[in-house]
Structures are given as structure tokens and as C-alpha cells.
Design a protein around this motif. Structure first.
Motif, short mmCIF file in Angstrom:
data_model
loop_
_atom_site.label_atom_id
_atom_site.label_comp_id
_atom_site.label_asym_id
_atom_site.label_seq_id
_atom_site.Cartn_x
_atom_site.Cartn_y
_atom_site.Cartn_z
N MET B 1 0.81 -0.76 0.03
CA MET B 1 0.16 0.11 0.19
C MET B 1 0.31 1.34 0.04
O MET B 1 2.34 1.23 0.24
CB MET B 1 -1.03 -0.11 1.27
N TYR B 2 0.16 2.60 -0.60
CA TYR B 2 0.77 3.90 0.11
C TYR B 2 1.30 4.15 0.81
O TYR B 2 0.76 4.06 2.44
CB TYR B 2 -0.02 4.61 -1.39
N ARG B 3 2.85 4.20 1.10
CA ARG B 3 3.92 4.93 2.23
C ARG B 3 4.28 6.40 1.86
O ARG B 3 3.82 6.75 1.26
CB ARG B 3 4.66 3.74 2.83
N TYR B 4 3.67 7.10 3.20
CA TYR B 4 3.98 8.19 2.97
C TYR B 4 5.20 8.32 2.87
O TYR B 4 6.65 7.90 4.29
CB TYR B 4 3.75 9.19 4.50
N ASP B 5 6.08 9.40 2.31
CA ASP B 5 7.41 9.70 2.47
C ASP B 5 7.47 11.10 2.93
O ASP B 5 5.90 11.98 3.47
CB ASP B 5 7.89 9.94 1.20
N GLU B 6 8.60 11.66 3.34
CA GLU B 6 9.14 12.86 3.71
C GLU B 6 7.47 14.02 3.49
O GLU B 6 7.70 15.04 4.52
CB GLU B 6 10.14 13.48 3.79
N PHE B 7 7.52 14.30 2.43
CA PHE B 7 6.81 15.13 1.95
C PHE B 7 5.16 15.18 2.61
O PHE B 7 4.80 16.14 3.17
CB PHE B 7 6.33 15.37 0.15
N ASP B 8 4.72 13.94 2.37
CA ASP B 8 3.58 13.23 2.72
C ASP B 8 3.60 14.15 3.86
O ASP B 8 1.93 14.37 4.48
CB ASP B 8 3.12 12.05 2.85
N ARG B 9 4.05 13.70 4.67
CA ARG B 9 4.27 13.83 6.26
C ARG B 9 4.44 15.13 6.77
O ARG B 9 3.82 15.67 8.05
CB ARG B 9 5.79 12.89 6.76
N ARG B 10 5.56 15.75 6.02
CA ARG B 10 5.48 17.44 6.64
C ARG B 10 4.30 18.20 6.06
O ARG B 10 3.35 18.74 7.17
CB ARG B 10 6.74 17.80 5.66
N PHE B 11 3.75 17.87 5.35
CA PHE B 11 2.12 18.32 4.32
C PHE B 11 1.09 17.82 5.80
O PHE B 11 1.10 19.67 6.44
CB PHE B 11 1.76 18.00 3.12
N LEU B 12 0.96 16.75 6.33
CA LEU B 12 -0.03 16.45 7.07
C LEU B 12 0.35 17.33 8.40
O LEU B 12 -1.10 17.92 8.96
CB LEU B 12 0.10 15.15 7.78
N ASP B 13 2.00 17.29 8.53
CA ASP B 13 2.13 18.15 10.05
C ASP B 13 1.23 19.89 10.14
O ASP B 13 1.02 20.07 10.94
CB ASP B 13 3.21 17.95 10.33
N GLU B 14 1.60 20.20 8.71
CA GLU B 14 1.59 21.78 8.64
C GLU B 14 -0.53 21.88 9.13
O GLU B 14 -1.08 22.23 9.32
CB GLU B 14 1.47 22.14 7.37
N ARG B 15 -1.04 20.71 8.06
CA ARG B 15 -2.49 20.79 7.88
C ARG B 15 -3.38 20.45 9.27
O ARG B 15 -3.77 21.37 9.86
CB ARG B 15 -2.92 19.61 7.71
N VAL B 16 -2.32 19.58 10.08
CA VAL B 16 -2.80 19.49 11.87
C VAL B 16 -2.60 21.28 12.71
O VAL B 16 -3.01 21.44 13.24
CB VAL B 16 -1.82 18.69 12.60
N ALA B 17 -1.52 21.49 12.74
CA ALA B 17 -0.90 22.83 13.40
C ALA B 17 -2.38 23.80 12.91
O ALA B 17 -2.50 24.51 13.07
CB ALA B 17 -0.06 22.89 12.81
N GLN B 18 -2.47 23.64 11.40
CA GLN B 18 -3.71 24.40 10.69
C GLN B 18 -4.87 24.51 11.24
O GLN B 18 -5.55 25.92 11.83
CB GLN B 18 -3.14 24.92 9.33
N TYR B 19 -5.10 23.22 11.95
CA TYR B 19 -6.83 23.29 12.27
C TYR B 19 -6.63 23.22 13.59
O TYR B 19 -7.64 23.49 14.38
CB TYR B 19 -7.24 21.32 11.50
N ARG B 20 -5.49 22.93 14.29
CA ARG B 20 -5.81 23.70 16.00
C ARG B 20 -5.56 24.64 15.84
O ARG B 20 -6.29 25.04 17.31
CB ARG B 20 -3.48 22.39 16.48
N ASP B 21 -4.96 25.65 15.06
CA ASP B 21 -5.31 26.80 15.37
C ASP B 21 -6.41 27.82 14.79
O ASP B 21 -7.29 28.18 15.63
CB ASP B 21 -4.45 27.73 14.65
N GLN B 22 -7.22 26.92 13.57
CA GLN B 22 -9.10 27.02 13.98
C GLN B 22 -9.24 26.91 14.94
O GLN B 22 -10.86 27.83 15.17
CB GLN B 22 -9.20 26.49 12.30
N VAL B 23 -9.17 25.80 15.42
CA VAL B 23 -10.01 25.23 16.76
C VAL B 23 -9.85 26.61 17.82
O VAL B 23 -10.94 26.49 18.29
CB VAL B 23 -9.75 23.99 17.14
N ARG B 24 -8.43 26.06 18.39
CA ARG B 24 -8.28 27.66 18.92
C ARG B 24 -9.11 29.34 18.98
O ARG B 24 -9.14 29.20 20.22
CB ARG B 24 -6.73 27.47 19.12
N ARG B 25 -8.78 29.43 18.18
CA ARG B 25 -9.30 30.84 16.89
C ARG B 25 -11.09 30.34 17.46
O ARG B 25 -12.17 31.03 17.85
CB ARG B 25 -9.25 30.76 15.69
#
Lengths: 164, 550, 116
Positions: B1-25
Motif C-alpha cells: 500500500m502507499y506509504r508516506y514520504d517526508e513530503f506527505d508527512r510534513r504536509f500533514l503536520d502543517e494541516r494539523v497545525a492549521q486545524y489546531r489553530d482554527q479550533v483555538r480561534r
């Protein structure tokens, strides 16, 4: 309204005319698309002094044909869920090579700024009460992208192939 | 199956951070509910009847053991110990707290999962054939193309605020197990006259208020053009799709009003204007993605394999029945595709507990190569079970209450969550499914293959239109009634079922379905499924059976 | 605004969901219609009811009820904390022998949980 351009708050150097306002001899002004379609034959103005405010219902092919006449195109987001202007901006940049300012007007959400920027919108009208410091941070929430757009940012498939 | 590489992982980390900030706001009052709603929806968080509901994407239905265990962890830590597989190969949790949702998203990111675009008017999770890669009738594995589409569509800057949601399915088999015809865009991998493999592109399918089967937009699209062509189609939709009426905003309505020929002209015209080069799929990129889906190291067939298996069939009647219904042919000799039914009698279709998720993880490592697939029929497929392992595998399932042998039978009902959980629903689905499944269990072998699908409202998450028997919950002056359709089909013969007659009350559903099944059993010819009989004999015998002569 | 708070009866365990074709409970209800206010709690999505005096409760039985639903909603919307209640709306309720019940299956399910 506050204007964000180049990822900072700047003064708006354009005057936005109502359809009944006379057209001044010089100076940068924007007029409505309706007015443009009626008066275009009589308007002779340097590109840098003419801006068009277009509704999001005008098709990109029609706008694209006139893009050469103006230095600013203001696209409209009547509500944040209506995303037609994303395509208008992207096509103006990618297919018609429009290099002037594309300005987002209407209900512009902070959390859409980066998408708008990727589609080629480079100026944003924001209600003053909504603007907070973290609006400017919205442009850099992501630095990785899965697809090409109207900006020159690298995208992941190319980065993987080592081609930026 | 598809495994993430460094790009996929970093992208997802950025998304989590963005969402965390949206919830905080939001929690700090900086965002109104109106402003926050589309942001949380784009991360799969709905506000439902009792709590927030969190929908997690399972790309083309594929899960690893680590991902299964993580879903179990989420069920235990943030929910009430169970989750629900949906009809779009996703997982939903029903009892989620907003203030914990960023933590869930971070936990999921640790196993390469997310909830991006599982809701909202954007491109949703791409679905596929649960037998992809192991079916003996496929032209090529469709999953690499699903993954390519997944990546391209993720946070697409232009197509994240479409008129309405947009669903894409990809399949490569003659036998359609992915309901391709009811997607906004359906892609079949096909071979052209020159022997080249590409895509047949279908457009404008969908269920909901106006069920429409997709039409052929392009008979053959070379692989390299996949993304540029999708982009052209999406741009036409973004520009011309209706936004004045939510019920007319799906692309199917645009295709219907323009006609497929005009739609094709519009897409082709846009495609001709575009610079394709940036989106062209080069062989190198495709090969790199395909490599993720390489077949596992299958063992050679042992000389005793068949004997082990035959002995179990002969000695264990329950196992023999499970073999008959839950096990399908594998392209690799000595292997089988086994489907675990999530429809034990009297339970909500598609529900699974944290313990069962853990067990499936373990079994996928013992009896397979660490991979399972979720089906749109709300079951779980083990794609690579050695035939000689099947008896042991079955016994392990049965011990955990997962040994129900009813795949494709009348009690293998699919159903949406309905009014018990969903704010959109008009009537309950789960209790109807539970009672009907129990009622039909005794006769389901006599009836044979049967697809019963239940939706609690016209939005049709339970795909009732394409059930052999479809059941739609409606509200009449505050009471639940159920409208029954017959003759629908979601496979390559796709068809929308016909309405049998006026809606019946909930305690009449079992009886009405019995009568429909009676007609089918009485009138069918050898080898006919219910839709085939319905096509041949027409609606009258069915109507008469339920409502009497009129 | 005058409202009454129901007494502590009508707890979840005591309530059964009616089958659709059964008739309404035959207990005598008040002639004027009565209303309560419900919403979802922001931080966890829990079902909450306006309990008067600027407070919300997760218990249906704590609902403030009044014959004028709109006025009750206005009162609920006026009070702090402003963030707690999402999507507040008016629901009809019945009251018999001091026990209040929501009208309609949807609100019964919201008040007392899934039936299956």
C-alpha cells in the motif's frame, strides 16, 4: 476596508467609481464590468489607470479577452462558499498571462488566503474589524503543495523527482 | 500500500497545525460558527444530533494494521469504544468533542491518516474496488491512480469551494464493485484498440434527490492526461455548476441540463486552452506510485493445502457456509479474498468495536500481508488469505463475533446512520436494518444474492436507489414511514429502482420485503438476480404483491 | 420573561421511544403549547437546554419552558456565556403531571440518545 498586498497592509491607490461618477481625466480608477461593457468604446486610458470589477458570473473567456486593457481586475466572493473567482483568477494568470493586480473582494476569509494566492490573486480587501495580526500568517501556513497552480511555488511531485 | 514520504508527512503536520489553530480561534470566539463551520467540515468534523461526528478518510478503502489499531485507539480514547464504516469507504466516530479533535487528527497523522476533505463542497476521498490488485478480472491495479488523484485533489486551491461535493471512483474490472456509475466522475481502466491502457471517463452520476447514472464523457483518455482532463472537467463545473439551489448543484444536474454532448464540448474546449505540461503524468512518477502497490511475496501452493481446506469444509457446516458466501476467487493460486461481514444479526451495519479493530489488525498480519480493505457495502476485505489458512482464520473471526456468513445475502444490508445520529435524517435506518436482517436470515439462502439498502433521508447515503430492494425513510407529520423501491442495481448494469407504492410504516417493512422476495423467488429464471427479473417482468407483479390488485 | 423550570422527572431511563403508529401518550396536556430552547454545546457538541437565568443544562428536565418560544429564544441568546450554545432553536414540549417531554422523534432522540 483594509487592503493586503504583498502580504502586508498597504494603502489603496485606486479610486473605486460608482457607475454614476464621472470618469476623471487621470488617476487609477476601477469601474464596474457593466459600465465597461457599455462605455468601453469611449474609454481611452493607460492600462495602469484602469481597473475592472467583475462579477463572478462572467466567464473567463470573456474577461480574458479584455484583460489587456486594464491593470487591475477585482474578482468577487459574494459569499465565502462561492468559489467561481478562484477559477477566474487562475485562468487569467495561466491562460491569458494577465500580469496586473487581481484583487479579491467581498467575503474574503482568512483561511482562504493561501488558496487565493495560489490561484493568482495578489491583493485582498478585508473588513477592518476582521483583520488581526494572524491574517498575515495565513499566507505561510503551508509550504508544501500537491498540485501546480498559478503561482510559481514548487509542488510535491516535481520536488520528489528532484526537479523543483 | 502507499506509504508516506517526508513530503506527505510534513504536509500533514502543517494541516494539523492549521486545524489546531482554527479550533483555538473558534473556542476563543475569534471565529463565528458560520465562519468556522466550513473549516471544520473540510476536516471531516460535523455537528450531529448528540455530539460532533468525525469522518476519517480511508483512501480507496485500504488500511494497514497500524491504522486499524489507531482507529481502535481513537474509538477507545475519544469515542465510546466503537466506530462506523460508511458507504464511501470511510470511518465515522459519533461521539467526538471539538476540543479534542486536533489531538485525534495528530494521532491519525502518526499512522499516515487524516480527515481532509471528507466533507464540504470539495473533492472527496477517491473510492475504488475493494478487490483491487487481487481480482482476477482487472486490467490493471486501479489504486495507484486513486493515489495520484488523492494527492492532486488534496487542498486543491481552485477546487476547494465548488458548487457542491465531488466524488470520484476508479475501477479496473468488468465486474463493478465500486458503484462507479453513481459518482460525479467515474473512471474505468480500459484497453483501446491499440492495446494501450487508459481511462473511460464517466461523468454526472449520483444518488440523492435526483438519482442519475453517469454518462460517458470520453471513451478513452490516455493515462498521462488524467489530471489535466480532470482539471478541465472540474473547472467547467466550478464555473457553470448551479449555486442557487443546493439540490441542483451537483455536476449531474449540469450534465443533465447541458446534455452530455455540450458538456463534452465544454470540457474539451477548456482542455484545449490549458497548458497540460505541468500536469502530464510522466512514466517515472507513475512507476514510483505503482511501486507502492507491488504484489506481496505470495507463497507457492503447498501440496497439502487443499486437503487441509477440504477437510474443514467437510467437517464444519458453518465454515462451509462462510466459504460459500464470504470468500472470493483470488488471481494468485493458493490464495483467496475473504470478506469479514460487519452485519452480524441485530447490530448496526458497519459498526465495529475497538477490540474488533485490534483483532482485524492482528489477523491481517497473521493471515495476509498486513492490509485490509473497507468496502462501500460496509464490510472488511482481507485480500490475501492462503486457502490453507482459511479454516483457522474463520475460527478466529467467529470467536470474536465476526464470523457471520452472509456476504451478498439479504441480511448483508447497507444502511446510513439515520435519525439516531444524523441531523439530516427524517427517519431511523439502523433499527429497520437490524429488524429486517433478523427477519430475513432464515430465508436468505433460499433467496440467494440480494442487496438491500436503507437510507434515512433523500440524501441517500444508504444508496437505497440502487438496492435490489431500496428502503427510504420519510417523515409524515412527525411519524416515520418507509418508501420501498425494487429493481435497482449498483453494478455494471447500474439502474435506479422503481417505487413500489405508497410508503409503509416501520412495522410493515419486513412484511413488504417478504412479499417482494416471494415474487422474485417465484418468477426468477435460472441465474437471474432481482434487477434482471424486474427488468423482464416489470413492476406490476411486485406492486400487486405488496398492495394487492388495483 | 416568566418561565417555569420543570421538576426533576423525565430522566433518560424512564423514557421509551414510541413506535410510529402508537398514539400520543393519553395524559392530559396543557391547552397552550409550550416551548423550550435547545442547542449544541460548542466544545463537545453535547445536546443542551436553556435552563433560564443565563444557564444551559445537559438535562432535558432542566429546560426552562414557556408559551412564547421566540421570547424564550431571545432570552437564551441574550445571556452569557456567548460561546457555549451553537445553533439554538425552539422546540415544542408537552407537560403532564409535572413531567415535560419533547415533541417529535428527532427531539426525543436528541434528549434521550440513540434508540439502537
Amino acid at each position: 476596508m483594509v487592503l493586503i498586498k504583498g502580504r502586508q497592509v498597504v494603502a489603496d491607490s485606486w479610486r473605486h467609481l460608482d457607475d454614476s461618477d464621472p470618469l476623471p481625466a487621470t488617476g487609477a480608477v476601477t469601474i464596474s464590468w457593466e459600465r465597461w461593457t457599455v462605455e468601453r468604446g469611449t474609454i481611452a486610458r493607460p492600462r495602469a489607470q484602469l481597473g475592472l470589477r467583475i462579477p463572478n458570473t462572467v466567464t473567463t473567456a470573456v474577461i480574458g479577452a479584455d484583460a489587456d486593457h486594464c491593470g487591475l481586475i477585482a474578482v468577487a466572493f459574494p459569499n465565502f462558499g462561492d468559489g467561481r473567482a478562484f477559477s477566474q483568477a487562475r485562468v487569467l494568470r495561466s491562460q491569458y498571462g494577465f500580469r496586473g493586480e487581481i484583487r479579491a473582494t467581498g467575503n474574503v476569509l482568512r483561511d482562504q488566503l493561501q488558496f487565493m494566492e495560489r490561484c493568482g490573486i495578489d491583493a485582498f480587501e478585508v473588513p477592518e474589524r476582521a483583520l488581526t495580526e494572524d491574517w498575515l500568517a495565513a499566507f505561510s501556513e503551508f509550504d508544501l503543495f500537491y498540485q501546480p497552480a498559478a503561482d510559481s511555488r514548487p509542488w510535491i511531485a516535481r520536488q520528489r523527482a528532484g526537479r523543483n | 500500500m502507499y506509504r508516506y514520504d517526508e513530503f506527505d508527512r510534513r504536509f500533514l503536520d502543517e494541516r494539523v497545525a492549521q486545524y489546531r489553530d482554527q479550533v483555538r480561534r473558534r473556542l476563543a470566539g475569534q471565529l463565528s460558527e458560520e465562519e468556522f463551520r466550513p473549516l471544520r467540515l473540510r476536516n471531516g468534523l460535523y455537528l450531529q444530533l448528540h455530539a460532533y461526528m468525525y469522518r476519517i478518510a480511508i483512501p480507496y478503502g485500504t488500511l494497514s494494521p497500524a491504522q486499524l489499531r489507531m482507529l481502535g485507539h481513537v474509538a477507545r480514547k475519544y469515542d465510546r469504544g466503537y466506530g462506523h464504516f460508511t458507504t464511501r469507504q470511510n470511518m465515522q466516530f459519533n461521539w467526538i468533542k471539538l476540543d479534542e479533535s486536533p489531538d485525534i487528527m495528530a494521532d491519525l497523522a502518526s499512522v499516515e491518516m487524516h480527515s481532509i476533505q471528507t466533507s464540504g463542497n470539495c473533492i472527496r476521498n477517491t473510492t475504488s474496488d475493494p478487490f483491487a490488485g487481487v481480482a482476477d478480472d482487472e486490467i490493471e491495479d486501479p489504486r495507484p491512480y486513486c493515489e495520484i488523484i488523492r494527492q492532486w485533489s488534496t487542498l486543491h486551491p481552485e477546487f476547494s469551494w465548488l458548487p457542491r461535493k465531488f466524488k470520484i471512483a476508479v475501477s479496473a474490472s468488468k465486474k463493478d464493485r465500486a458503484a462507479v456509475h453513481v459518482h460525479d466522475i467515474g473512471l474505468y481502466l480500459v484497453r483501446n484498440a491499440e492495446g494501450e491502457v487508459g481511462f473511460q471517463v464517466l461523468i454526472g452520476g449520483g444518488l440523492g434527490r435526483t438519482p442519475i447514472m453517469a454518462k460517458v464523457l470520453r471513451e478513452f483518455l490516455p493515462k498521462k492526461d488524467l489530471l489535466s482532463y480532470l482539471e478541465a472537467a472540474l473547472r467547467v463545473y466550478n464555473e457553470y455548476g448551479r449555486r442557487d439551489n443546493i439540490y441542483k448543484a451537483r455536476i449531474k444536474i449540469l450534465v443533465q441540463s447541458l446534455g452530455i454532448d455540450k458538456m463534452r464540448e465544454a470540457v474539451d474546449a477548456e482542455w484545449a486552452k490549458m497548458d497540460h505540461t505541468p500536469l502530464d503524468l510522466d512514466n517515472e512518477t507513475v512507476r514510483a506510485i505503482i511501486a507502492h502497490f507491488a504484489p506481496p511475496a505470495y507463497a507457492a501452493v503447498g501440496k497439502d493445502d487443499d486437503a487441509v481446506f477440504q477437510a474443514a469444509v467437510a467437517s464444519d457446516r458453518k465454515f462451509a457456509r462462510w466459504m460459500k458466501y464470504n470468500v472470493a476467487h483470488h488471481k494468485q493460486p493458493g490464495y483467496a479474498i475473504a470478506t469479514v461481514s460487519l452485519k452480524p444479526l441485530g447490530t448496526p451495519p458497519g459498526d465495529i468495536t475497538a477490540e474488533q479493530l485490534d483483532l482485524l489488525a492482528e489477523l491481517s498480519e497473521t493471515y495476509g500481508f498486513g492490509e485490509v480493505r473497507v468496502t462501500h457495502e460496509q464490510n472488511v476485505v482481507f485480500p490475501d488469505v492462503r486457502r490453507s489458512d482459511l479454516p483457522a482464520f474463520y475460527n478466529a473471526l467467529a470467536a470474536a463475533g465476526l464470523g457471520t456468513a452472509n456476504i451478498g445475502l439479504a441480511s448483508d444490508i447497507i444502511a446510513c446512520p439515520g435519525l439516531d445520529y444524523c441531523t439530516l435524517a427524517n427517519a431511523r435506518s439502523i433499527p429497520v436494518a437490524e429488524k429486517l436482517g433478523e427477519h430475513l436470515a432464515d430465508r436468505e439462502e433460499e433467496v440467494g444474492p440480494m442487496k438491500i439498502k436503507i437510507s434515512g433521508c433523500i440524501n441517500a447515503c444508504g444508496h437505497h436507489h440502487v438496492g435490489h430492494i431500496g428502503i427510504l425513510g420519510v417523515d409524515k407529520n412527525g411519524e416515520e414511514f418507509y418508501q420501498i423501491t425494487v429493481g435497482g442495481s449498483a453494478d455494471e448494469q447500474s439502474a435506479v429502482g422503481g417505487i413500489v407504492g405508497r410508503a409503509v410504516s416501520s412495522d410493515q417493512v419486513n412484511d413488504a420485503v417478504d412479499k417482494l422476495l416471494d415474487v422474485y423467488v417465484r418468477m426468477r429464471c435460472e441465474g437471474e438476480d432481482l434487477p434482471a427479473t424486474y427488468r423482464r417482468v416489470g413492476p406490476e407483479p411486485f406492486k400487486e404483491a405488496v398492495y394487492g390488485a388495483h | 420573561m416568566v418561565y417555569r423550570t420543570a421538576t426533576g422527572a423525565g430522566l433518560p431511563g424512564q423514557f421509551t421511544i414510541r413506535a410510529p403508529n402508537e398514539s400520543e401518550p393519553s395524559a392530559v396536556t396543557t391547552e397552550t403549547k409550550l416551548y423550550a430552547i435547545t442547542a449544541s454545546r460548542l466544545r463537545d457538541g453535547a445536546v443542551i437546554y436553556f435552563a433560564g437565568k443565563q444557564t444551559w443544562s445537559v438535562k432535558f428536565a432542566d429546560s426552562a419552558i414557556a408559551p412564547d418560544g421566540d421570547a424564550l429564544l431571545a432570552e437564551a441568546a441574550a445571556g452569557p456565556p456567548p460561546l457555549e450554545a451553537v445553533g439554538a432553536y425552539v422546540i415544542e414540549v408537552t407537560q403532564a403531571e409535572g413531567i415535560i417531554r419533547p415533541v417529535g422523534l428527532r427531539e426525543e432522540i436528541r434528549a434521550f440518545g440513540p434508540t439502537a
